[in-house]
Scaffold this motif. Structure first.
Motif: not given
Ligand code: HEM
Ligand code: HEM
Length: 545
Positions: A63, A66, A122, A160, A164, A216, A224, A290, A310
Motif C-alpha cells: 500500500i 502503491g 506483491a 490478492g 496482482g 487502474y 485493495p 519486470n 507472476d
Molecule cells: C494486494 C495489493 C496489491 C498487489 C498484489 C499489487 C501488485 C502490483 C503489481 C504486480 C504491479 C506491477 C508492477 C510493475 O510495474 O512491475 C502493480 C502496479 C501498480 N500498483 Fe499495485 N498492487 C497492490 C495494491 C496497490 C495499491 C493499494 C496501490 C495504490 C494505492 C497500487 C498502485 C499501483 C500502481 C500505480 C501501479 C502501476 C505502476 C507500475 O506498474 O509500476 N497497488 N501492482
C-alpha cells in the motif's frame, strides 16, 4: 474509564502531558477500557505463527509503495511519442501508461526502487498467504470456531491474486498485454455471453482504449479496499477467537500460553515489520523484476518469448497449456473446450480450499471447538489431502512454465506437456497414498519413542556379547506432547435393522460419510496411542533395555 476530573492528584499540580492526552482521548474514545481488556492479550509463540505477520507487513508495504506509484503513473492508453531518458525507445509510439512507467523507472527519484519493491512485495505477499494458509491447513487451525476466518483468508488469497494480475497489466508492456490477451481468450471461450463480457470489459474490440484506466480503479481502489476490510475482519477474529497453540504441558483447549501483546509481542512485531521491509528492499535493490524497458510496449500482433505470468497465476496458465486443443463445432458455433474446460477447472482448484473445513466437519461430525493444533502426522488423511492438492497445484505450475523447463533443461516441450497431463491425474493419488503412509510411519515412531525412549546413538555390549543401543527415556514434557492428541472412532452407520426387525433405509450420503470417516479414523488411518498400562509395563523394566 476517565477519572481525571476528580482525581486527588490534581492538587499536586498538572498531570504529565502524555497522561493528559490519554485522558482526553479516553473521554472521547474509551481507550482505557479497550486497552485494559486487550493489552495483556496473550499470543503463543511458534515460528509458523509469523507467517500471517509476513502477509500483513508485505500488504502494508504494497500500500505504501502503491500510493507513491499513483503519484507518477498515468492510467491512460492515449498514444504518445516517447522522449524520456531511456535512449533505445526514443521516438517510439506507446501508451501513456507505458511511457509513465518508463518515467517512474528512469526519471522519477527512487521510482525504480519503489516499483521493484511494490512488485517484489506483491510476490512475497502472495507466497506468504500461500504458506500461511498451508500452516493453518496442516495444523487444523481452520476447525470450529475459525471456519469463517478461513473463508476471510481464502477471499484475501483470491482477491490478492486478482489485484496482482490487474497491477501486472497496468504498465501496458508487451508481457502484461499478453496476459490480458490470455484473459480475453478465456472470456471469449464462454458460450453465449463470452463476446458480450469481453466487449463490456474492454469497451469494445480488444484491446480498446479503456482497460488500463478500468483496471487502474480496480487495482488501486476496489480490490485493495475490499481486502483491507476483510483483513481488519480477519485480525479482529484472530483476536476474538484467541490464537491456537500446539499441545504442550500446561496448554489446554481453554487457555493460551504465551507472551502478552504489550510490551513483548508489540515490540517483536514492530521489529519483524522492519525486518520484512528490509529484506524486500534488499531483494528489490539486487534482483530486477519486470524490466518493462527491455520488453517493449504492447502491440496486439506481437508476443514476447518466454512470456510468463507472476507465479501465483502460473497454475491457471498451466491448465491452458496442457489441455488438448479440443473444439466442438455445431450450428455455426464453436465451443473451444481447449480453453473453456481449463476456465471451469480454475475456480474448482480454488474452491477446494474454501470448502475443505466444512467437508471435514461434516465427515467427522465433530461440533466441538478446537484451540489446540494438530501435528500434521496425527491427521494423516487431512495431511494427505493437503499434499494431493499441492501436487496438483505444482504440477500445473510446471505446465505453466513448460517453455522455460524445456529451454533451461533441454527437454522436449511435448514430453513436459504429456508429463503434466499424466501427473495431473496420477500425481495427487500417489501423493495421497505416500503421505498417508509417511504420517503413519511417523506415528509409529512417536509411539516407539514414548514406549522405548529416544535412540541415544550409544552402543553397549552386554556381558554375553550382544550389542544393544541404549535408549534414553523422554522427559515428561516430551511424553505429553507426543501423546496429547485425541484419537477418534470412525462414525458408523449403525444397525440397519432395528429391534423389531424393521429395516432402516440408509441413504447414499450416510454411506459416503461413513466411508470417509473410516478413511479419517479407521484402523488404516491411525496408530493407536500407547496406553498408560503399556507404558508402565515397559518402563517398569520387565524384559526391556
Ligand atoms: C494486494 C495489493 C496489491 C498487489 C498484489 C499489487 C501488485 C502490483 C503489481 C504486480 C504491479 C506491477 C508492477 C510493475 O510495474 O512491475 C502493480 C502496479 C501498480 N500498483 Fe499495485 N498492487 C497492490 C495494491 C496497490 C495499491 C493499494 C496501490 C495504490 C494505492 C497500487 C498502485 C499501483 C500502481 C500505480 C501501479 C502501476 C505502476 C507500475 O506498474 O509500476 N497497488 N501492482
Ligand atoms: C492478507 C492476507 C492475510 C493476513 C495479513 C493474515 C494475517 C493473519 C495473522 C497475523 C494471523 C495470526 C498469526 C498467525 O497465525 O500467523 C492469522 C491467523 C489466521 N489466518 Fe490469516 N492472514 C491472511 C491470509 C489468510 C489466508 C489466505 C488464510 C486461509 C485461507 C488465513 C487463515 C487464517 C486462520 C484460520 C487464522 C487463525 C489461525 C490460528 O488461530 O491458529 N489467513 N492471519
Amino acid at each position: 474509564m476517565s477519572t481525571a476530573a476528580n482525581e486527588p492528584s490534581r492538587s499536586r499540580g498538572k498531570a504529565p502531558a502524555g497522561e493528559r492526552v490519554a485522558d482526553w482521548a479516553d473521554g472521547r474514545l474509551g481507550i482505557y477500557s479497550l486497552a485494559k481488556a486487550n493489552m495483556r492479550k496473550i499470543f503463543p509463540d511458534h515460528w509458523s505463527f509469523m507467517l500471517g505477520e509476513v502477509c500483513l507487513y508485505s500488504f502494508i508495504i504494497i500500500i505504501l509503495t502503491g500510493v507513491y506509484l499513483t503519484l507518477f503513473f498515468h492510467p491512460s492508453m492515449a498514444e504518445v511519442e516517447y522522449h524520456g531518458s531511456y535512449v533505445p525507445l526514443q521516438g517510439q509510439m506507446m501508451s501513456e501508461a507505458y511511457a509513465s512507467t518508463l518515467d517512474i523507472s528512469f526519471d522519477v527519484r527512487g521510482g525504480l526502487l519503489i516499483r521493484q519493491i511494490h512488485h517484489w512485495a506483491a510476490l512475497i505477499f502472495l507466497a506468504g498467504m500461500f504458506v500461511h494458509m498451508m500452516r493453518v491447513f496442516f495444523t487444523g487451525a481452520f476447525r470450529k470456531p475459525r471456519e469463517v476466518n478461513w473463508l476471510f483468508g481464502f477471499l484475501l488469497l483470491v482477491l490478492g491474486m486478482f489485484t496482482g494480475f490487474t497491477g501486472y497489466s497496468l504498465p501496458d508492456d508487451l508481457l502484461s498485454g499478453t496476459g490480458i490477451r490470455f484473459m480475453e481468450g478465456a472470456i471469449l471461450s464462454v458460450p453465449i455471453v463470452g463476446t458480450y463480457i469481453s466487449f463490456f470489459l474492454f469497451g469494445g474490440e480488444f484491446p480498446g482504449h479503456d482497460f488500463v484506466s478500468r483496471f487502474y480503479s480496480i487495482h488501486i481502489l476496489l480490490l485493495p479496499g475490499i481486502m483491507l476490510g476483510l483483513l481488519v475482519g480477519h485480525l479482529i477474529l484472530v483476536f476474538y477467537h484467541k490464537h491456537t497453540q500446539f499441545a504442550g504441558p500446561g496448554k489446554t483447549n481453554k487457555n493460551v500460553v504465551g507472551m502478552p501483546l504489550l510490551p513483548v509481542y508489540t515490540a517483536k512485531a514492530g521489529g519483524f515489520f522492519f525486518l520484512v521491509f528490509g529484506v524486500i528492499s534488499v531483494v528489490s535493490a539486487i534482483a530486477t523484476i519486470n524490466p518493462i524497458w527491455a520488453i517493449g510496449p504492447y502491440r496486439p500482433d506481437q508476443v514476447s518469448t518466454g512470456a510468463q505470468p507472476d507465479w501465483y497465476m502460473g497454475f491457471s496458465e498451466g491448465l491452458i497449456r496442457v489441455m488438448p486443443g479440443w473444439e466442438i463445432n455445431a450450428w455455426g458455433h464453436t465451443l473451444v473446450l481447449g480453453v473453456f474446460v481449463p476456465l471451469l477447472i480454475f475456480p474448482l482448484v480454488l474452491a477446494a480450499i474454501a470448502v475443505y473445513p466444512f467437508i471435514e466437519s461434516w465427515v467427522t461430525g465433530d461440533k466441538r471447538e478446537h484451540h489446540i493444533l494438530d501435528r500434521p502426522r496425527n491427521a494423516p488423511t487431512r495431511t494427505a489431502f493437503g499434499v494431493a492438492w499441492l501436487t496438483v497445484y505444482f504440477v500445473l505450475l510446471i505446465g505453466g512454465g513448460n517453455d522455460l523447463w524445456a529451454t533451461h533443461f533441454h527437454l522436449s516441450i511435448n514430453a513436459i506437456t504429456w508429463f503434466v497431463r499424466i501427473a495431473f491425474f496420477v500425481g495427487p493419488v500417489v501423493a495421497f497414498i505416500a503421505t498417508k503412509r509417511i504420517c503413519l510411519g511417523l506415528q509409529r515412531r512417536d509411539k516407539d519413542k514414548v514406549l522405548h525412549g529416544r535412540e541415544s546413538g550409544i552402543i553397549k555390549r552386554l556381558p554375553h556379547g550382544e550389542f544393544i543401543e541404549v535408549h534414553e527415556p523422554l522427559s515428561q514434557e516430551q511424553l505429553h506432547t507426543l501423546t496429547a492428541h485425541e484419537q477418534y472412532q470412525p462414525a458408523e452407520i449403525g444397525p440397519t435393522v432395528d429391534e423389531n426387525g424393521v429395516e432402516r433405509k440408509v441413504s447414499g450420503t450416510q454411506k459416503l460419510r461413513a466411508k470417509l470417516s473410516e478413511s479419517y479414523y479407521g484402523e488404516e488411518s491411525q496408530i493407536p496411542k500407547p496406553t498408560v498400562e503399556e507404558y508402565k509395563e515397559i518402563t517398569s523394566g520387565h524384559g526391556h533395555h
